[in-house]
Design a protein around this motif. Structure first.
Motif, PDB file in Angstrom:
ATOM      1  N   GLY A 153      42.516  97.098   7.297  1.00 12.65           N
ATOM      2  CA  GLY A 153      42.057  96.837   8.661  1.00 12.65           C
ATOM      3  C   GLY A 153      43.180  96.332   9.551  1.00 12.65           C
ATOM      4  N   ASP A 154      44.074  95.517   8.985  1.00  6.98           N
ATOM      5  CA  ASP A 154      45.212  95.014   9.753  1.00  6.98           C
ATOM      6  C   ASP A 154      46.137  96.151  10.167  1.00  6.98           C
ATOM      7  OD1 ASP A 154      46.867  92.772  10.755  1.00  6.98           O
ATOM      8  OD2 ASP A 154      48.263  93.430   9.212  1.00  6.98           O
ATOM      9  N   LYS A 155      46.391  97.076   9.256  1.00  5.99           N
ATOM     10  CA  LYS A 155      47.253  98.215   9.579  1.00  5.99           C
ATOM     11  C   LYS A 155      46.590  99.138  10.594  1.00  5.99           C
ATOM     12  CE  LYS A 155      49.734  98.276   5.182  1.00  5.99           C
ATOM     13  NZ  LYS A 155      50.061  99.062   3.959  1.00  5.99           N
ATOM     14  N   LEU A 156      45.294  99.380  10.435  1.00  6.42           N
ATOM     15  CA  LEU A 156      44.591 100.220  11.406  1.00  6.42           C
ATOM     16  C   LEU A 156      44.587  99.577  12.784  1.00  6.42           C
ATOM     17  CD1 LEU A 156      41.517 101.455   9.317  1.00  6.42           C
ATOM     18  CD2 LEU A 156      43.508 102.784  10.057  1.00  6.42           C
ATOM     19  N   GLY A 157      44.463  98.260  12.819  1.00 11.18           N
ATOM     20  CA  GLY A 157      44.514  97.558  14.094  1.00 11.18           C
ATOM     21  C   GLY A 157      45.861  97.723  14.778  1.00 11.18           C
ATOM     22  N   ASP A 158      46.944  97.630  14.004  1.00 12.44           N
ATOM     23  CA  ASP A 158      48.283  97.835  14.581  1.00 12.44           C
ATOM     24  C   ASP A 158      48.439  99.255  15.111  1.00 12.44           C
ATOM     25  OD1 ASP A 158      48.908  95.256  13.906  1.00 12.44           O
ATOM     26  OD2 ASP A 158      49.996  95.787  12.074  1.00 12.44           O
ATOM     27  N   ILE A 159      47.927 100.224  14.365  1.00 12.01           N
ATOM     28  CA  ILE A 159      48.028 101.623  14.788  1.00 12.01           C
ATOM     29  C   ILE A 159      47.304 101.844  16.116  1.00 12.01           C
ATOM     30  CG2 ILE A 159      47.304 103.976  14.211  1.00 12.01           C
ATOM     31  CD1 ILE A 159      47.800 103.265  11.266  1.00 12.01           C
ATOM     32  N   ILE A 160      46.092 101.329  16.211  1.00 12.76           N
ATOM     33  CA  ILE A 160      45.294 101.527  17.426  1.00 12.76           C
ATOM     34  C   ILE A 160      45.903 100.787  18.618  1.00 12.76           C
ATOM     35  CG2 ILE A 160      43.043 101.070  18.485  1.00 12.76           C
ATOM     36  CD1 ILE A 160      41.793 101.517  15.731  1.00 12.76           C
ATOM     37  N   ILE A 161      46.337  99.551  18.396  1.00 14.07           N
ATOM     38  CA  ILE A 161      46.902  98.761  19.491  1.00 14.07           C
ATOM     39  C   ILE A 161      48.170  99.398  20.037  1.00 14.07           C
ATOM     40  CG2 ILE A 161      48.031  96.570  20.017  1.00 14.07           C
ATOM     41  CD1 ILE A 161      46.041  95.217  18.140  1.00 14.07           C
ATOM     42  N   LEU A 162      49.085  99.765  19.161  1.00 13.94           N
ATOM     43  CA  LEU A 162      50.352 100.344  19.614  1.00 13.94           C
ATOM     44  C   LEU A 162      50.134 101.717  20.253  1.00 13.94           C
ATOM     45  CD1 LEU A 162      52.730  99.342  16.684  1.00 13.94           C
ATOM     46  CD2 LEU A 162      52.603  98.344  18.970  1.00 13.94           C
ATOM     47  N   SER A 163      49.231 102.505  19.689  1.00 16.72           N
ATOM     48  CA  SER A 163      48.942 103.818  20.292  1.00 16.72           C
ATOM     49  C   SER A 163      48.330 103.654  21.676  1.00 16.72           C
ATOM     50  CB  SER A 163      47.995 104.613  19.389  1.00 16.72           C
ATOM     51  OG  SER A 163      48.588 104.887  18.139  1.00 16.72           O
ATOM     52  N   PHE A 164      47.442 102.677  21.837  1.00 17.20           N
ATOM     53  CA  PHE A 164      46.822 102.427  23.136  1.00 17.20           C
ATOM     54  C   PHE A 164      47.851 101.935  24.145  1.00 17.20           C
ATOM     55  CE2 PHE A 164      44.592  99.562  26.092  1.00 17.20           C
ATOM     56  CZ  PHE A 164      43.705 100.466  26.661  1.00 17.20           C
ATOM     57  N   PHE A 165      48.739 101.030  23.721  1.00 20.17           N
ATOM     58  CA  PHE A 165      49.796 100.553  24.620  1.00 20.17           C
ATOM     59  C   PHE A 165      50.670 101.717  25.078  1.00 20.17           C
ATOM     60  CE2 PHE A 165      49.934  95.919  22.864  1.00 20.17           C
ATOM     61  CZ  PHE A 165      48.774  95.652  23.591  1.00 20.17           C
ATOM     62  N   TRP A 166      51.017 102.609  24.141  1.00 16.42           N
ATOM     63  CA  TRP A 166      51.841 103.762  24.510  1.00 16.42           C
ATOM     64  C   TRP A 166      51.134 104.630  25.545  1.00 16.42           C
ATOM     65  CZ3 TRP A 166      50.971 108.995  24.280  1.00 16.42           C
ATOM     66  CH2 TRP A 166      52.079 109.827  24.528  1.00 16.42           C
ATOM     67  N   PHE A 167      49.845 104.870  25.347  1.00 11.24           N
ATOM     68  CA  PHE A 167      49.098 105.719  26.276  1.00 11.24           C
ATOM     69  C   PHE A 167      49.027 105.090  27.662  1.00 11.24           C
ATOM     70  CE2 PHE A 167      44.905 106.593  28.219  1.00 11.24           C
ATOM     71  CZ  PHE A 167      45.109 107.927  28.524  1.00 11.24           C
ATOM     72  N   ILE A 168      48.734 103.793  27.735  1.00  7.21           N
ATOM     73  CA  ILE A 168      48.631 103.119  29.028  1.00  7.21           C
ATOM     74  C   ILE A 168      49.970 103.159  29.763  1.00  7.21           C
ATOM     75  CG2 ILE A 168      48.275 100.884  30.145  1.00  7.21           C
ATOM     76  CD1 ILE A 168      45.705 102.237  29.240  1.00  7.21           C
ATOM     77  N   CYS A 169      51.060 102.892  29.033  1.00  2.98           N
ATOM     78  CA  CYS A 169      52.381 102.857  29.670  1.00  2.98           C
ATOM     79  C   CYS A 169      52.915 104.253  29.974  1.00  2.98           C
ATOM     80  CB  CYS A 169      53.369 102.109  28.780  1.00  2.98           C
ATOM     81  SG  CYS A 169      52.997 100.351  28.567  1.00  2.98           S
ATOM     82  N   SER A 170      52.323 105.292  29.402  1.00  2.00           N
ATOM     83  CA  SER A 170      52.781 106.656  29.658  1.00  2.00           C
ATOM     84  C   SER A 170      52.054 107.321  30.813  1.00  2.00           C
ATOM     85  CB  SER A 170      52.604 107.511  28.389  1.00  2.00           C
ATOM     86  OG  SER A 170      53.378 107.006  27.330  1.00  2.00           O
ATOM     87  N   ILE A 171      51.016 106.678  31.339  1.00  2.00           N
ATOM     88  CA  ILE A 171      50.239 107.285  32.421  1.00  2.00           C
ATOM     89  C   ILE A 171      51.092 107.581  33.648  1.00  2.00           C
ATOM     90  CG2 ILE A 171      48.371 106.841  34.078  1.00  2.00           C
ATOM     91  CD1 ILE A 171      46.816 105.506  31.841  1.00  2.00           C
TER      92      ILE A 171
END
Length: 281
Positions: free
Chosen positions: A18-36
Protein backbone atom coordinates in the motif's frame (compact mmCIF):
# COMPACT_ATOMS: atom_id res chain seq x y z
CA UNK A 1 1.22 -4.01 23.16
CA UNK A 2 -0.07 -1.31 20.83
CA UNK A 3 3.45 -0.53 19.69
CA UNK A 4 4.17 -4.14 18.79
CA UNK A 5 0.85 -4.32 16.92
CA UNK A 6 1.81 -1.21 14.96
CA UNK A 7 5.20 -2.74 14.14
CA UNK A 8 3.55 -5.88 12.86
CA UNK A 9 1.16 -3.89 10.70
CA UNK A 10 3.82 -1.52 9.33
CA UNK A 11 6.10 -4.44 8.46
CA UNK A 12 3.41 -6.51 6.79
CA UNK A 13 3.45 -7.13 3.06
CA UNK A 14 0.09 -5.43 2.57
CA UNK A 15 1.28 -2.27 4.32
CA UNK A 16 4.47 -2.16 2.25
CA UNK A 17 2.46 -2.75 -0.93
CA UNK A 18 0.00 0.00 0.00
CA UNK A 19 2.88 2.37 0.74
CA UNK A 20 4.42 1.75 -2.68
CA UNK A 21 1.07 2.12 -4.44
CA UNK A 22 0.53 5.39 -2.60
CA UNK A 23 3.89 6.71 -3.82
CA UNK A 24 3.07 5.67 -7.39
CA UNK A 25 -0.31 7.42 -7.36
CA UNK A 26 0.95 10.57 -5.64
CA UNK A 27 3.94 11.08 -7.92
CA UNK A 28 1.92 10.27 -11.05
CA UNK A 29 -0.76 12.76 -10.00
CA UNK A 30 1.84 15.46 -9.27
CA UNK A 31 3.35 14.90 -12.72
CA UNK A 32 -0.04 15.21 -14.40
CA UNK A 33 -0.98 18.41 -12.55
CA UNK A 34 2.39 20.04 -13.30
CA UNK A 35 2.25 18.96 -16.96
CA UNK A 36 -1.09 20.65 -17.69
CA UNK A 37 0.55 23.97 -18.75
CA UNK A 38 2.56 21.93 -21.32
CA UNK A 39 5.60 24.24 -21.00
CA UNK A 40 6.28 22.75 -17.57
CA UNK A 41 5.95 19.14 -18.70
CA UNK A 42 9.72 18.80 -18.98
CA UNK A 43 10.28 20.18 -15.49
CA UNK A 44 7.60 17.84 -14.14
CA UNK A 45 9.29 14.90 -15.85
CA UNK A 46 12.62 15.93 -14.35
CA UNK A 47 11.07 16.21 -10.88
CA UNK A 48 9.41 12.80 -11.27
CA UNK A 49 12.73 11.26 -12.29
CA UNK A 50 14.45 12.84 -9.29
CA UNK A 51 11.78 11.54 -6.89
CA UNK A 52 11.98 8.05 -8.39
CA UNK A 53 15.76 8.08 -8.09
CA UNK A 54 15.61 9.21 -4.46
CA UNK A 55 12.97 6.57 -3.73
CA UNK A 56 14.89 3.61 -5.11
CA UNK A 57 18.54 4.71 -4.88
CA UNK A 58 18.54 6.63 -1.59
CA UNK A 59 15.47 4.90 -0.09
CA UNK A 60 13.80 8.24 0.57
CA UNK A 61 10.50 8.14 2.45
CA UNK A 62 9.34 11.60 1.29
CA UNK A 63 8.67 11.27 -2.46
CA UNK A 64 6.29 14.24 -2.53
CA UNK A 65 8.87 16.54 -0.93
CA UNK A 66 11.56 15.28 -3.32
CA UNK A 67 9.31 15.98 -6.30
CA UNK A 68 8.57 19.59 -5.35
CA UNK A 69 12.18 20.23 -4.35
CA UNK A 70 13.40 19.24 -7.82
CA UNK A 71 10.51 21.00 -9.55
CA UNK A 72 11.29 24.35 -7.92
CA UNK A 73 15.03 23.98 -8.39
CA UNK A 74 14.89 23.11 -12.12
CA UNK A 75 11.86 25.19 -13.13
CA UNK A 76 13.64 27.99 -15.10
CA UNK A 77 16.00 25.74 -17.03
CA UNK A 78 13.38 23.03 -17.43
CA UNK A 79 10.89 25.45 -19.00
CA UNK A 80 13.57 26.79 -21.36
CA UNK A 81 14.57 23.29 -22.45
CA UNK A 82 10.95 22.25 -22.83
CA UNK A 83 10.05 25.27 -24.99
CA UNK A 84 13.07 24.76 -27.26
CA UNK A 85 12.36 21.07 -27.72
CA UNK A 86 8.63 21.63 -28.29
CA UNK A 87 9.26 24.34 -30.89
CA UNK A 88 11.88 22.30 -32.70
CA UNK A 89 9.73 19.17 -32.59
CA UNK A 90 6.65 21.04 -33.84
CA UNK A 91 8.53 22.69 -36.71
CA UNK A 92 10.32 19.54 -37.88
CA UNK A 93 7.17 17.45 -37.39
CA UNK A 94 5.11 19.82 -39.53
CA UNK A 95 7.91 19.90 -42.09
CA UNK A 96 7.85 16.11 -42.28
CA UNK A 97 4.05 16.14 -42.63
CA UNK A 98 4.29 18.55 -45.56
CA UNK A 99 7.07 16.50 -47.16
CA UNK A 100 4.90 13.36 -47.10
CA UNK A 101 1.32 14.58 -47.63
CA UNK A 102 1.72 18.15 -48.78
CA UNK A 103 -0.14 21.21 -47.50
CA UNK A 104 -2.93 23.13 -49.24
CA UNK A 105 -1.96 21.84 -52.64
CA UNK A 106 1.75 22.34 -52.07
CA UNK A 107 3.78 19.17 -52.58
CA UNK A 108 7.49 18.80 -51.99
CA UNK A 109 9.77 16.79 -54.30
CA UNK A 110 10.28 13.13 -53.44
CA UNK A 111 13.88 13.62 -52.35
CA UNK A 112 12.82 16.02 -49.58
CA UNK A 113 11.09 13.40 -47.41
CA UNK A 114 14.38 11.77 -46.23
CA UNK A 115 15.76 15.24 -45.47
CA UNK A 116 12.68 16.10 -43.38
CA UNK A 117 12.96 12.79 -41.52
CA UNK A 118 16.66 13.44 -40.82
CA UNK A 119 15.83 16.85 -39.30
CA UNK A 120 13.64 15.14 -36.69
CA UNK A 121 16.51 12.99 -35.39
CA UNK A 122 18.06 15.64 -33.09
CA UNK A 123 14.69 16.04 -31.35
CA UNK A 124 14.24 12.29 -30.93
CA UNK A 125 17.81 11.89 -29.67
CA UNK A 126 17.60 14.72 -27.12
CA UNK A 127 14.21 13.99 -25.54
CA UNK A 128 14.93 10.63 -23.79
CA UNK A 129 17.93 11.86 -21.77
CA UNK A 130 17.44 15.62 -21.41
CA UNK A 131 15.18 15.80 -18.38
CA UNK A 132 16.72 12.77 -16.68
CA UNK A 133 20.09 14.51 -17.05
CA UNK A 134 18.59 17.74 -15.70
CA UNK A 135 17.29 15.86 -12.65
CA UNK A 136 20.64 14.27 -11.85
CA UNK A 137 23.25 16.86 -12.77
CA UNK A 138 23.84 20.60 -12.75
CA UNK A 139 25.02 22.10 -16.01
CA UNK A 140 24.43 24.88 -18.49
CA UNK A 141 21.58 24.92 -20.99
CA UNK A 142 23.92 24.19 -23.90
CA UNK A 143 25.82 21.38 -22.20
CA UNK A 144 22.64 19.73 -20.96
CA UNK A 145 21.40 19.40 -24.54
CA UNK A 146 24.84 18.41 -25.81
CA UNK A 147 25.38 15.69 -23.21
CA UNK A 148 21.83 14.38 -23.64
CA UNK A 149 22.40 14.07 -27.38
CA UNK A 150 25.76 12.41 -26.72
CA UNK A 151 24.20 9.79 -24.44
CA UNK A 152 21.63 9.00 -27.13
CA UNK A 153 24.34 8.43 -29.74
CA UNK A 154 26.36 6.32 -27.29
CA UNK A 155 23.40 4.16 -26.28
CA UNK A 156 20.95 4.07 -29.22
CA UNK A 157 19.30 0.91 -27.90
CA UNK A 158 18.37 2.61 -24.63
CA UNK A 159 17.28 5.71 -26.52
CA UNK A 160 14.79 3.82 -28.72
CA UNK A 161 13.61 1.77 -25.75
CA UNK A 162 12.86 4.90 -23.71
CA UNK A 163 11.12 6.52 -26.68
CA UNK A 164 8.97 3.41 -26.95
CA UNK A 165 8.10 3.62 -23.24
CA UNK A 166 7.12 7.29 -23.61
CA UNK A 167 5.04 6.83 -26.76
CA UNK A 168 3.18 3.81 -25.40
CA UNK A 169 2.54 5.52 -22.06
CA UNK A 170 1.11 8.64 -23.71
CA UNK A 171 -1.03 6.55 -26.08
CA UNK A 172 -2.44 4.45 -23.22
CA UNK A 173 -3.13 7.51 -21.04
CA UNK A 174 -4.99 9.18 -23.91
CA UNK A 175 -7.03 6.05 -24.64
CA UNK A 176 -7.61 5.14 -20.97
CA UNK A 177 -7.46 8.23 -18.79
CA UNK A 178 -7.40 6.46 -15.34
CA UNK A 179 -3.99 5.10 -16.35
CA UNK A 180 -2.71 8.58 -15.45
CA UNK A 181 -2.60 7.37 -11.84
CA UNK A 182 0.21 4.89 -12.41
CA UNK A 183 1.68 5.08 -15.94
CA UNK A 184 3.82 8.24 -15.46
CA UNK A 185 5.60 6.63 -12.51
CA UNK A 186 5.93 3.30 -14.33
CA UNK A 187 7.36 4.90 -17.47
CA UNK A 188 9.78 6.97 -15.41
CA UNK A 189 10.92 3.93 -13.44
CA UNK A 190 11.64 1.98 -16.63
CA UNK A 191 13.56 4.92 -18.11
CA UNK A 192 15.41 5.30 -14.80
CA UNK A 193 16.76 1.76 -15.10
CA UNK A 194 18.24 2.60 -18.50
CA UNK A 195 19.58 6.07 -17.70
CA UNK A 196 21.31 5.22 -14.44
CA UNK A 197 23.35 2.47 -16.07
CA UNK A 198 24.50 4.91 -18.75
CA UNK A 199 25.24 7.73 -16.30
CA UNK A 200 27.19 5.40 -14.00
CA UNK A 201 29.26 4.00 -16.86
CA UNK A 202 30.07 7.46 -18.22
CA UNK A 203 31.18 8.64 -14.79
CA UNK A 204 33.27 5.50 -14.35
CA UNK A 205 35.06 6.16 -17.64
CA UNK A 206 35.73 9.73 -16.60
CA UNK A 207 37.07 8.62 -13.24
CA UNK A 208 39.26 6.04 -14.96
CA UNK A 209 40.67 8.72 -17.24
CA UNK A 210 41.35 11.18 -14.43
CA UNK A 211 42.48 8.67 -11.76
CA UNK A 212 43.98 5.64 -13.53
CA UNK A 213 45.72 4.63 -10.31
CA UNK A 214 42.34 3.56 -8.91
CA UNK A 215 41.94 0.91 -11.61
CA UNK A 216 43.81 -2.34 -11.89
CA UNK A 217 43.62 -4.62 -14.93
CA UNK A 218 40.70 -2.61 -16.30
CA UNK A 219 38.69 -2.88 -13.07
CA UNK A 220 38.32 -0.31 -10.31
CA UNK A 221 40.39 -0.86 -7.21
CA UNK A 222 38.41 -2.41 -4.39
CA UNK A 223 39.56 -0.03 -1.67
CA UNK A 224 37.14 2.83 -1.37
CA UNK A 225 35.30 1.83 -4.53
CA UNK A 226 31.82 1.99 -3.05
CA UNK A 227 32.39 5.36 -1.42
CA UNK A 228 33.69 6.92 -4.64
CA UNK A 229 30.82 5.49 -6.65
CA UNK A 230 28.32 7.00 -4.22
CA UNK A 231 30.03 10.37 -4.58
CA UNK A 232 29.86 10.10 -8.37
CA UNK A 233 26.14 9.44 -8.27
CA UNK A 234 25.35 12.23 -5.83
CA UNK A 235 22.17 14.10 -6.79
CA UNK A 236 23.84 17.47 -6.14
CA UNK A 237 26.72 16.67 -8.42
CA UNK A 238 27.81 19.62 -10.52
CA UNK A 239 28.78 18.86 -14.11
CA UNK A 240 30.43 21.84 -15.72
CA UNK A 241 32.03 22.34 -19.11
CA UNK A 242 35.69 21.86 -19.99
CA UNK A 243 36.58 25.54 -19.96
CA UNK A 244 36.16 25.80 -16.20
CA UNK A 245 37.98 22.52 -15.77
CA UNK A 246 40.93 23.67 -17.85
CA UNK A 247 41.33 26.79 -15.71
CA UNK A 248 41.34 24.69 -12.53
CA UNK A 249 43.92 22.30 -14.01
CA UNK A 250 46.11 25.22 -15.03
CA UNK A 251 45.99 26.59 -11.47
CA UNK A 252 46.89 23.16 -10.07
CA UNK A 253 49.83 22.83 -12.50
CA UNK A 254 51.17 26.22 -11.49
CA UNK A 255 50.85 25.27 -7.80
CA UNK A 256 52.67 21.99 -8.45
CA UNK A 257 55.51 23.81 -10.23
CA UNK A 258 55.89 26.26 -7.37
CA UNK A 259 55.98 23.37 -4.87
CA UNK A 260 58.66 21.62 -6.92
CA UNK A 261 60.77 24.79 -6.98
CA UNK A 262 60.51 25.11 -3.21
CA UNK A 263 62.11 21.69 -2.79
CA UNK A 264 59.13 19.53 -1.90
CA UNK A 265 59.36 15.78 -2.47
CA UNK A 266 58.67 14.99 -6.16
CA UNK A 267 57.17 11.61 -5.28
CA UNK A 268 54.39 13.17 -3.24
CA UNK A 269 50.91 12.74 -4.74
CA UNK A 270 49.42 16.01 -6.04
CA UNK A 271 46.39 17.42 -4.26
CA UNK A 272 43.20 15.76 -5.37
CA UNK A 273 40.90 17.75 -7.61
CA UNK A 274 37.64 19.19 -6.38
CA UNK A 275 34.81 16.69 -5.94
CA UNK A 276 32.85 18.51 -8.62
CA UNK A 277 32.37 16.10 -11.50
CA UNK A 278 32.64 17.13 -15.13
CA UNK A 279 31.55 15.32 -18.26
CA UNK A 280 33.83 16.36 -21.09
CA UNK A 281 32.15 17.74 -24.12
Amino acid sequence: MSQSFYDRVSNSKFYVLGDKLGDIIILSFFWFICSIPIVTMGTASSALYYAVHKRFHDHSSTPGHDFWHSFKQNLPQGVALNVVLLLYGAITGFNFFVAIWGFRGIHMPSWYAPVAAFLILPFLCAVPYTFAYLARFKNTFKNTLFHSFTFSTMYPGHMFLMLLYMILSLAIMIAFFPAILFLPFTCCYLCHRCCEKDFAYALMLKQKREHPELFQDGEPAKDGEDEEEDEDLDDDEDLEDDEDGSEEEADEDSDADSDADSGEDSDEDPEEADDTEELDD
